[in-house]
Scaffold this motif. Structure first.
Motif: not given
Length: 147
Positions: A3-4, A44-46, A122-123, A126-128
């Motif tokens: 997932g990562f 949150v993603a889960f 969304y990921a 979050v990364l940014g």
């Protein structure tokens, strides 16, 4: 870790035009220093994945029932006009079943596209937010003054 890799490493690979291991090497220090943010993302993603999975399943189930009604009516007409045991009746029944399955596949796929896209976006956000140098959405992200 898969997932990562999908959510964080692949965008870094695209950003720096590098391979998987090089992108992991860039990401790993950020994970170690901001592990709470990444853990919050995982939680949150889960929850978002589970909730949207339930919603999509309900929608596909409702559409399946709606699509099944005309298929059953057509099967009943075939049964009344031509015996289902005959080759023609059996061919029509198989064609109706294939049509129903293809329609469900299309509905399921079309309902998953916005969900998966939203979760990937969304990921990226979050990364940014965690590491500004990893932000691949700088041109799409509103400035702090606009928020």
């Amino acid at each position: 870790m898969s997932g990562f890799t999908t959510a964080f490493v692949v965008p870094l690979m695209v950003q720096s035009d590098s391979g998987v291991l090089a992108a992991w090497r860039r990401l790993w220090p950020s994970i170690r220093s901001s592990w709470k943010q990444y853990l919050a993302y995982v939680a949150v993603a889960f929850l978002l994945t589970a909730a949207t999975g339930v919603i999509v399943s309900v929608v596909v189930g409702i559409v399946a029932v709606v699509l099944l009604i005309p298929i059953l009516v057509a099967a009943a007409v075939v049964h009344v006009t031509v015996s289902l045991a005959s080759p023609i009746g059996l061919a029509v029944l198989i064609a109706l079943a294939v049509l129903f399955l293809v329609a469900l596949l299309v509905v399921g796929t079309l309902s998953q596209v916005p969900v998966v896209t939203s979760l990937r976006y969304y990921a990226l956000l979050v990364l940014g937010d965690i590491e500004e140098s990893f932000d691949v959405l700088t041109d799409r992200r509103p400035s702090v003054a606009d928020r």
